[in-house]
Structure formats: C-alpha cells, structure tokens
Design a protein around this motif. Sequence first.
Motif, mmCIF file in Angstrom:
data_model
loop_
_atom_site.group_PDB
_atom_site.id
_atom_site.type_symbol
_atom_site.label_atom_id
_atom_site.label_comp_id
_atom_site.label_asym_id
_atom_site.label_seq_id
_atom_site.Cartn_x
_atom_site.Cartn_y
_atom_site.Cartn_z
ATOM 1 N N PRO A 21 34.308 13.807 25.173
ATOM 2 C CA PRO A 21 33.739 12.457 25.130
ATOM 3 C C PRO A 21 34.320 11.533 26.201
ATOM 4 O O PRO A 21 33.579 10.779 26.842
ATOM 5 N N GLU A 22 35.603 11.626 26.439
ATOM 6 C CA GLU A 22 36.210 10.760 27.452
ATOM 7 C C GLU A 22 35.613 11.036 28.830
ATOM 8 O O GLU A 22 35.480 10.138 29.656
ATOM 9 N N ASP A 23 35.272 12.310 29.078
ATOM 10 C CA ASP A 23 34.697 12.651 30.382
ATOM 11 C C ASP A 23 33.301 12.070 30.532
ATOM 12 O O ASP A 23 32.910 11.677 31.631
ATOM 13 N N ILE A 24 32.563 12.035 29.430
ATOM 14 C CA ILE A 24 31.230 11.426 29.517
ATOM 15 C C ILE A 24 31.372 9.955 29.866
ATOM 16 O O ILE A 24 30.639 9.421 30.715
ATOM 17 N N GLU A 47 31.915 9.616 33.456
ATOM 18 C CA GLU A 47 30.694 9.799 34.249
ATOM 19 C C GLU A 47 29.851 8.534 34.221
ATOM 20 O O GLU A 47 29.261 8.137 35.224
ATOM 21 N N VAL A 48 29.784 7.905 33.055
ATOM 22 C CA VAL A 48 28.988 6.675 32.956
ATOM 23 C C VAL A 48 29.611 5.586 33.821
ATOM 24 O O VAL A 48 28.916 4.811 34.475
ATOM 25 N N LYS A 49 30.941 5.550 33.858
ATOM 26 C CA LYS A 49 31.604 4.559 34.725
ATOM 27 C C LYS A 49 31.256 4.847 36.176
ATOM 28 O O LYS A 49 30.907 3.935 36.938
ATOM 29 N N LYS A 50 31.317 6.113 36.530
ATOM 30 C CA LYS A 50 31.033 6.473 37.928
ATOM 31 C C LYS A 50 29.582 6.157 38.282
ATOM 32 O O LYS A 50 29.280 5.849 39.433
ATOM 33 N N SER A 51 28.717 6.280 37.309
ATOM 34 C CA SER A 51 27.299 6.083 37.608
ATOM 35 C C SER A 51 27.002 4.657 38.003
ATOM 36 O O SER A 51 25.988 4.378 38.620
ATOM 37 N N THR A 85 18.836 1.516 28.705
ATOM 38 C CA THR A 85 20.188 1.928 29.085
ATOM 39 C C THR A 85 20.558 3.244 28.427
ATOM 40 O O THR A 85 21.094 4.157 29.069
ATOM 41 N N LEU A 86 20.261 3.357 27.119
ATOM 42 C CA LEU A 86 20.613 4.590 26.413
ATOM 43 C C LEU A 86 19.843 5.779 26.974
ATOM 44 O O LEU A 86 20.364 6.902 27.045
ATOM 45 N N CYS A 87 18.575 5.556 27.385
ATOM 46 C CA CYS A 87 17.823 6.641 28.013
ATOM 47 C C CYS A 87 18.476 7.032 29.326
ATOM 48 O O CYS A 87 18.547 8.215 29.671
ATOM 49 N N ASP A 88 18.949 6.038 30.063
ATOM 50 C CA ASP A 88 19.609 6.336 31.342
ATOM 51 C C ASP A 88 20.827 7.227 31.137
ATOM 52 O O ASP A 88 21.172 8.021 32.013
ATOM 53 N N ILE A 89 21.499 7.077 29.994
ATOM 54 C CA ILE A 89 22.667 7.927 29.726
ATOM 55 C C ILE A 89 22.252 9.401 29.759
ATOM 56 O O ILE A 89 22.921 10.255 30.356
ATOM 57 N N LYS A 90 21.127 9.681 29.114
ATOM 58 C CA LYS A 90 20.646 11.066 29.118
ATOM 59 C C LYS A 90 20.405 11.526 30.551
ATOM 60 O O LYS A 90 20.713 12.651 30.925
ATOM 61 N N HIS A 91 19.842 10.659 31.369
ATOM 62 C CA HIS A 91 19.518 11.052 32.739
ATOM 63 C C HIS A 91 20.753 11.233 33.598
ATOM 64 O O HIS A 91 20.753 12.036 34.531
ATOM 65 N N ILE A 92 21.808 10.481 33.284
ATOM 66 C CA ILE A 92 23.059 10.699 34.007
ATOM 67 C C ILE A 92 23.530 12.128 33.785
ATOM 68 O O ILE A 92 23.939 12.837 34.720
ATOM 69 N N ILE A 93 23.460 12.565 32.511
ATOM 70 C CA ILE A 93 23.846 13.943 32.211
ATOM 71 C C ILE A 93 22.869 14.908 32.868
ATOM 72 O O ILE A 93 23.264 15.913 33.480
ATOM 73 N N LEU A 134 21.010 14.585 35.524
ATOM 74 C CA LEU A 134 21.105 14.669 36.980
ATOM 75 C C LEU A 134 22.362 15.392 37.431
ATOM 76 O O LEU A 134 22.483 15.759 38.590
ATOM 77 N N GLY A 135 23.300 15.561 36.496
ATOM 78 C CA GLY A 135 24.525 16.263 36.864
ATOM 79 C C GLY A 135 25.736 15.368 36.969
ATOM 80 O O GLY A 135 26.748 15.756 37.548
ATOM 81 N N GLY A 136 25.640 14.130 36.445
ATOM 82 C CA GLY A 136 26.848 13.312 36.428
ATOM 83 C C GLY A 136 26.645 11.953 37.070
ATOM 84 O O GLY A 136 25.606 11.670 37.686
ATOM 85 N N GLY A 137 27.686 11.111 36.930
ATOM 86 C CA GLY A 137 27.590 9.741 37.396
ATOM 87 C C GLY A 137 27.374 9.632 38.895
ATOM 88 O O GLY A 137 26.613 8.786 39.367
ATOM 89 N N ALA A 138 28.070 10.482 39.662
ATOM 90 C CA ALA A 138 27.951 10.385 41.120
ATOM 91 C C ALA A 138 26.513 10.645 41.564
ATOM 92 O O ALA A 138 26.009 9.989 42.486
ATOM 93 N N GLU A 139 25.844 11.572 40.906
ATOM 94 C CA GLU A 139 24.452 11.878 41.250
ATOM 95 C C GLU A 139 23.556 10.695 40.937
ATOM 96 O O GLU A 139 22.682 10.326 41.713
ATOM 97 N N TYR A 140 23.790 10.135 39.774
ATOM 98 C CA TYR A 140 22.975 8.977 39.384
ATOM 99 C C TYR A 140 23.177 7.838 40.372
ATOM 100 O O TYR A 140 22.233 7.123 40.733
ATOM 101 N N ALA A 141 24.435 7.663 40.797
ATOM 102 C CA ALA A 141 24.748 6.548 41.685
ATOM 103 C C ALA A 141 24.111 6.697 43.055
ATOM 104 O O ALA A 141 24.070 5.740 43.837
#
Lengths: 651, 558
Positions: free
Chosen positions: A222-225, A228-232, A396-404, A406-413
């Motif tokens: 969970p902490e890693d997720i 990722e959201v922070k990075k996104s 926003t909550l839907c975007d969380i799914k897409h962050i995962i 897409l492969g992580g926060g950096a990808e989303y960003a």
Amino acid sequence: MKIPVDLATKIEEAISHYPASKRSASLPLLHLWQGHFGFVSDEAINWIAAKLELTPINILELVTFYPMFRRRPIGRRHIRVCRTLSCQLAGSYDLKERISKAAGIDLEKWAQDQHDGHGDAVAVSPDGRYSIEFVECLASCGTAPVAMVDDLLKETVKVDEASALLKLRESDATTPRVRKPHPREKRLVFKNIDRRGWTSDLDCYLKDGGYKDLKKALKMKPEDIVEEVKKSGLRGRGGAGFPCGVKWGFIKRGGPKPTYLICNADESEPGTFKDRYIIHQDPHQLLEGMIISCYAVGANLAYIYIRGEFPEGAQILEVALAEARAKGFLGANILKSGFNLEIYVHRGAGAYICGEETGLIESLEGKRAYPRIKPPYFPAVLGLYQCPTIVNNVETLCDIKHIIALGGGAEYAKLGKPNNTGTRILCVSGDVQKPGYYEVEVGSITLGELIQDVCGGLKPGRQLKAVIPGGSSAKVLRAGDKYKLKDREIALEDIPMYFDMLAACGSMAGSAGVIIMDDTRDMVEALNNINEFYAHESCGQCTPCREGSLWMKKITDRILAGGGVERDPDILKGVADNIAGKTICAFGEACAWPTQSFVTKFREEFASKASKPLPPPMPPEYNPDELIEKETIEVLHDARTGSPLAPAALK
Amino acid sequence: MSAEAPPAVQMLNVQIDGTWMQFPKGTRVIEACAQAQKFIPRYCYHPKLSSPGNCRMCMVELGMPKMTPDRKPVLGPDGKPELNWIPRPQISCAQDVSEGMGIRTDSPMVQECRKGVMEFLLINHPLDCPICDQAGECRLQEFSVEYGDSGSRFLEHKVKKPKNVELGPRVTLDAERCILCSRCIRFMQEIANDDVLGFIDRGSFSTIACHPDRKLDSNYSLNTVDICPVGALTSTDFRFKMRVWFLKETKSIDVNCGTGCNITIGSRGNVIYRITPRENNEVNSVWLPDSHRLNFKYLFRGDRLTMPTVKAEPVEWRTAIAIAAELFKAQPAAAMALVASGRMTNEELFLAKRLVATLGITKFDIVPRKGESDGLLISEDRNPNTNGARLLGLTGTRPGAKLKKIAEGVDTGEIKCVITFGEDLMRAGVIEAGPPRATIVAMDILPNRTTTHAAVVLPASGWAEKRGSMINVKGRLQRLNQAVTAPGQARDDWEILRDLIQAVSGSNGIAGIEDVFKAMAAEVPEFADLSLSKIGDLGLPVLSMKERKDKAAEVQVG
C-alpha cells in the motif's frame, strides 16, 4: 404506526451499513420512507428519530435542510426543472412556465404561498396529478435545458415538448448512445463512455480487461501505491485541485482508529457534468479505482456519497457493487490478498454544500451538512466519526486505476504538463454549437481551440463575451481581455486549460465546467442566476456567507427589477470582499468570486443598469420597492427640524 | 493528605501585538489574548461549551515561526522567532497557542473583518432595541459601538421569522433577533443533556426551533437565556419588566439547596426583578437551575410577617422580646425545645446556639429537607446550610434525629415551650393540628400553621434581605449579601437573636454582624482568622475533604 414488512427490511438493511453510528442512517431512512409513502409526515419524523435513538428535532433539522424531502404530498408525477445558469441560458425558465401550463399548475398562486422563501417551492396541480419545482444544477449542462420527471431524466428539452414531458417513460440518463470522441481528445477515464457495444454490467467490464489493475495493485505494498500516486502528480478533479498523493500522505497508518474513504459523487458545481456519466455508464471503473485506493490508504469501509438527484445512478452503483461482491472483488479477503473492504452507497438529498468534504462528512454522519472548521478538523486526522478519512472525487478515483494501468506514477505524469499532469474531462456548456464533455490531456488545448475546434464555435453571427472556465465558482473571464504572464501577454482565446495557467490569469480550472456566453447575454442576469444558486445553497452556518449570499442576490434582483442605484456595484463588490477569506469553508470564496469578477470585468453593464442616484443613507431604511418604482429618490426634510428624511419614514 | 506537585505545564512563547509573553500549553488563543488584557469580541465562543467557530467575529491575524528546512525556527536579532504572517484571518476561539505563534489583535485586517461581520449581523436584524430586553447587556450593541460602522448600506427587505415563540414554559424566542451562534443548542446537548433545540431551514432562513412535540422545559432552560448574546432568547418571567441598567447587582448565594450556587440578585428600589448565575468554578460553573432562579417571588408576598405579635396582637419589638424572654424563663430547661433551621446563616446558628446554652436547652435540632439530586446542580440536601448547623452544634450526625423525641415530648406535655426559627412545626411533625399543647415562640417571614398558633411571633428577614455566611455540601463557606430590605417592622434574624439572648441573660455586647462573625471565629476553629469580608465573592473551603467525607459517611450510616 405499522410499517410494511418490505420497508422494514430495507430499513434494517440501511442501518446495518453504518456500524459506527446509527445516526448516519437518518438520510437513508428518510429516502426510504418518502419513497414508500410519498412524503415525510410528522409521524415519520418521530418514528425515524425513535428508531435511530435520536430526538425528533435531530430529524426535523434534516428534513428542513435537504430540499429533496417533502413534508406534504405532492403530484403523482413530479417534475424538476433545472434553474441554474447553463439551463437558464438554454431557456429553462420559459420551459418551466410551459410545463406548468400543460400540467394545469398555477405558479402565481403558489408563489404567493412562499412566505419569504421559507416555504415549499413545489407547486402542485389542483387535480394532484402533477407537481413542479425549480431545482439547482442537475449536472447535465451539456444537454441543457434538462428536467427530471420522477426519477427519469430528459435532456435537451424543447419548448414544444412540454406536454410530452408529462408522459415521459424513458430516461436519457440510462439510454445508451454511441458517439465518437473528438480527434483532440485523449480518452482515459471516459474511454468507455458512448462506446459502441458498451454496457455497465460486470461481464462487459471484465471482457475489456477490467479488475486486472486491481489484481496488480493488490500485489503491491500500500505504501508503494501511495508513492506512485505522489509521483503521478495527480491533482483532485473535484474542483480544489489538491495533489492527491499529498492528501493520502497525511494518513498515519497503524493508529487505533479505522481509516475511511469516501467517494465524493455529489457532482453539483454548475457547469460540471462528468461524474454523472462515469456513474451511469462505467460504474465498475469507479469501483476498481476505489478498491485500489482503499487498499492504498488502509480503509476497510468506504462510502460513495452520491447526490440525491442521481437516483438511477445510485441504483446502478448498487447493482455494480453486488456484482463485484459476488465475484470476490469486494468483501472479505479480496482475491485472497487478505484485504477486506466493504463499500456502501449513501444518497444525498439536494444540498450542494455536501460536495464540500467536511460538509459531506457531517452529512454522512446524519447531520446538517455544516462544514467543519480546519483546524482542528482536518479529515485526514479527524474525519468521519472523528477518524482518519480520505475524500476523493469520482474522476480522481478513476485516475488512480489508470495510474496503475499505465504502469505507475511516472508514466501517468508523462501526460499533461508538469504540476498539471494527466487528462481532464472538460465540460462545455452555454452558447457553443456542440456543448458536451471532452477528455483531453491537461494543458493540451487552449480556450479558443476548445470553443472553435472542438465545440464547433459560437452560433452564427455571435461574438464571444464571457467565459467561466471552472464551474460557476470560478472568476469570469471577459472576451478581449489580455492577461499578463511572467514573460508575455496572452489573449483569452490563447489560455491553455490547466490549473496553473488559469490561476495565473485570475481564475481557476476548478471542476472544468466551462460555460460560454456570447454577446446576446446580459451579465447582470447571469450574475443574478449564479447569486441565486449560492443564496439557495448556503448552509447558513457562518455569518458572512449566510447573510452575504442572500444580500448579493437581493441586490441583483433589485437591479434587474429596475431599482438599481448608483452605488450598487460598489456595494456588491464590498459585500463580496467581506465574504471571501472570512468563512469556514471555500463556499465563501465560491459565492464571492462570481460577484467580484462580474462586477469588475463588466462594470459598465452594472453601472448602466444601476444608475439611480441615491441620497446618503439616513434613518429609517429605504424601501426597496420604492427604489424599483421611482425614477429618483427624493430627499424630504422634516418640517420642524429641517433634517433629511427618506420617503419610507412617512408611511 | 500528601500534596504531590502537579506535573509541570509546558509554557509556550507567544507574541501578542508585538510583545512576547508566555502561556501554558493548551491555552486557547482567545483566552491568551484575554489574559494579555486584549479582549477579542466574540458571539459563538463560550468557555464552557464546544467551539463551532461560526460567528467569525473573533478573527485575528496569526503568524507562525519561519522554519529552516530542517524544521527549526529562524531566530531574529532579538533571539525570538521570526514570523510569517498568514494572509487570511484566523478565528481565535478554536485553536490553542503554539510555540512561537504571533497574534495581532487589532491590525487593519482585523478591524476590517470585525466591521464586515457586524454589518452582516445587522442587515437582517430587526430594529428592536427599544423593546428588546437585552438592551444594555447586548453584544450586538456593544460590539457595534466598538467595532462596527455607523451607517448602513442595506437597501433590501429583511428576512422575516417568527417573533414571539413560546419555546418552553419559561423561555420566549424572537427568531429574527437570533444570530445563529448555536450556543443554546450546544448548551442543551452538552450541559443539560436534553437535546431539544436545533436549526431548521437553511442559509439565511435558518431558524432556531424546538420540535413541535417537545418543549424547552428542562430545569436548566433559563441558562440559554443567560448565554444568548442577543435578545433572541428571553426569560418569559423577566420579559418587559425592567431595563437592566437600572438593576442594582448584589452578589449572593442561592439557598434552595446545599449546592449553594453563586448568584447575582438584580433589584431596583426594594424589588427583586431577576436572579442570574454568577461564575464560580468550584460550585456551579456559570449555571443555575430554573427552579432555584425563579424562587424569590415569595419574599414579596402580600402576607409577609411585618409586625411582632403576642397572642396575635401586634406589639412593639421591646414588648415581644420581653414577653418571649419571660416565657423562656418560666420553664425549666428540660421543658423546652428548640427547632432551628438548615436555612439559617452561620451567624444566626451561632447565636441560636448561644441562646440554647444560656437557657440550658438539651432538646434541639434542625429540620432536614431531602430530595432527589438531579445529577447536576440540585443537591439531595435541600437545606443550604446543614454543614453550618453541624459545625455550630445545632444538629448532630443525622439532622432531624431528635425531632421525634421533641414531638413525643410535646404530646405527653413534658415539653411545654418550643422555640422555632424559620420552620413550620406542623410540617416538621413536631406538633399536630389543632391548638398546640405547648407554647410556641416563632421567628419567621411568612405566616404558616405554626405562626397562627404561636404565642409570640417575631417577623424576620428573607435570604435576600440579610448579610451572612453559609457552608455548602462541599464544605465551602460562602457569603450572602443584602439586596433589599425586609418589609414593615421585620428585622434581621441575628439582631432578634441577640436581643433574645440579652433579655434572657443580660448584656453580651454584640453591635454588628461583623462582630458576630468575630465571636464565631474565636470559638470555631474552622473560621479562625476569617471575617465576613475575607470570605470574598467566591467563598473559601473550610471543611477539609476528610471532614466532609466523614460527615457524609456519618449521614449515611446514621
């Protein structure tokens, strides 16, 4: 009082959704009661209070706060017509008159019963078949004007459809459509909206690869997720634009209190209509995003607070939740991960202020939706039932799914712009050829491109006059204005649509509800419509907003009725200045910014309408009806002392 | 009892209007400013209730210490933290002071905030000052003068709300005047444990209401009138009776039960118009039960005893005292009894004991009054000075234990003369209906079955008409002060007692009430080194915890 068995069963079921506090079941029980009996009687108030171990005043407080509850029977078919800006621009006032006529309802008679606004706004036909009322923004501005008949939605109602409306059988909210996205769009969250062959059931979602991102997430820590959201760089899509990762970072794990997550599905910002489609057409995307989010922040119990005016949406979500439970995506030991989660739907009852996160929490606790003071009631520390709580918008909550996905926060960003990452669903309404929703990469489109390329431009022969870029709370922008940035000056049409840029131009991206107004529109009328919205929706808790919001509405009412005086624009601005920054919650800014910006940017329109000279204030107070009727206000003088008097003194 | 030093409270450095001061951790910003002699105007904040922060009147400018990247405060040349001032005003009632905090209580921003809030509160407020009871003690009036603007720019119709609502049997509501501070709601929820008040409707139309099936009838309902900052909640009893600036305020003590709530008597001329609670955190906080607050009317009944009488004939005081003394001397001590009262002051009890000693009476007691405690401020001992009676030797461990014997004595004729101070002997069960077997000498304020049959009636003073002291159930010595004078020829009880003692034994040289206390202090160790003025407005603890516990235990056992 004898309660029918099926109603009693539903009542017990509803109470079971709130293990921490029975009081939270107040709104659900009121909905169930009204759904069954048609209205909330005095007996109902006592019965529900006793059932939930509360005092009757606790329930009466709610019934009078939330406009969806009625204390007397109304028509067998009830029509709600949207009154707020985009629908008014599209003719909803005229529409309401016509529907009333077709239904045989005498609106004037009912207006007399209003008692200064305290009274019931619902007008009923003499034969009891129909009733009608104005409601505030129904979150379907792209298809203005809209009306609801009982639980059914009718979009783009034409004036000659008024009588046909009374016999409405099908709802546009649940009628599938197929539309191709505009080439400039990048559909991420809205990938499945208006998609050929798409249905809202679980099978369809699974066939399309649904819930595999949940599986992926459950294998992460969970902490890693959260990392990722922070990075996104994902920023909240509800209107405030607060970085989601930062918000999640406020939660301290391992404490004695449980953590809650609440999905804010109370979409009510005028001009905004995106969450509606996610809920009605792609509910499982929201659920998947929610489950991942709950896992990440450590919540085992979550609620979807959905506005009361989305009854079909609530039903669709209930079905989706049942499907998800049946397949093991919810409940105990989800997909054998050891993670337990239960999600319940909680229906609101017609209050915009429930979109404010602490107002929402108070409402979920079964009280009037009074936002809390911060400090000390930061939701991440003292939220629902004084426990750590995360409140996030649907998108926003839907975007969380897409962050995962897409492969992580950096990808989303990689999408969007630095500090303004990802995609956003822009909701355009008003005087454009093709109003509607358009999901674009953040910052990839300017306002001009949005209006001209995507929305097909203005109506023939019209000029752009004003744009509200982020929901009615956002400051209005005037066509022809130039905005000074650090290194250059840009015109209105060249403003790229993202948080930081719109803020630099003196407005905000907000909820991305873009309302376009052309040169046939009266700015005083537009502001008056917005002021009425805020005056109606103010919760009344703190002094500046409670008194000021209604005051500003009364001033613009008087100006439109012909009683505007010279100093009114300054009074409007002064009142708004006294509200913004001085209130418990951001509603203060939300109701003050429109007035501040309209009066400042369109000063000459206000000055020309409010032009009567007024002598200096003197006791007793002026009578506003006199200000409307008379061309000039005379200053009379007391015969004996010579001191000045206002005409009202002579009455 | 060993005295452990309380754990050290952390002191925090706070800058108020440029001056650095120290406050204990946990001090509210608004209270810190008050301690620094900077009053912050407020409506919804009350120190005894939760803080909702909704009136927005207490806004101040707050500053927080500038921090280095590793979270250490940046210090200025004076060695104190440099401050970053928060651009938005902050309310001061819901936040505690923190280390290095800065507060500006009167900057231009703060003044502008207050003006704005005052304007908003007044736009829908009715112009009721000429008929509103709150005038003279109204916060809207006060803060309007101090912090508001003189002109009005409101040109619209005001919001109308119900104006004369009977919220409960003792409280009248004018909803238009209400500023929606929610103090009354919070009081009923948090202190009175009777959640009957709430807001109905929304926005500017929000109104205070009680559900139609219930009433604001709690025995603490009038406290909401005290704490209402405006004239929205008014006491139905006091409504339209008197302007508050005419009221003389006398600090005294409630005598309806042993709690001894601290009160303020509001009187004008010789009439009491209202009673309000006075703050004493050792006794009643700031609250007072309605039943006690309103129980002063009897002092103004038309049938107050105003003339001394002998065999129902009015006589002069000298005559009455002389005849009473004759009656006392005519009997042997064994044939006499004294029924004193737990409603007498210490001074009166002291002199009564002297009389008892002088006459050698052995059969004496007070009349007990017991009721159910309400768990809040009403004690189960409905006598205000049982502890005083015990301390001064007029009753034993179980008040009223000797009354049965006295009653029997009267019945058999063994007791031929009963003296009563302020008690109805029939109600106390000492005598029966019909002409009494014994001779009665009664000192009282209102006629009752005892006074109608008494040989000598001596009219005395009510509790608001005398100065004296009492000890409450917790062993606290508190002082009553005189607000009004007794009617007609009625005299102060202690003077009557002094004259009786003098008539019976010869002179004893007590000239004033202070001398009574001095004499008492000389004999009673608990009062050593005290005087009536030294008791102060908030009283003093005189019975130790152990003594109180022992006495309480005795009562249970006996």
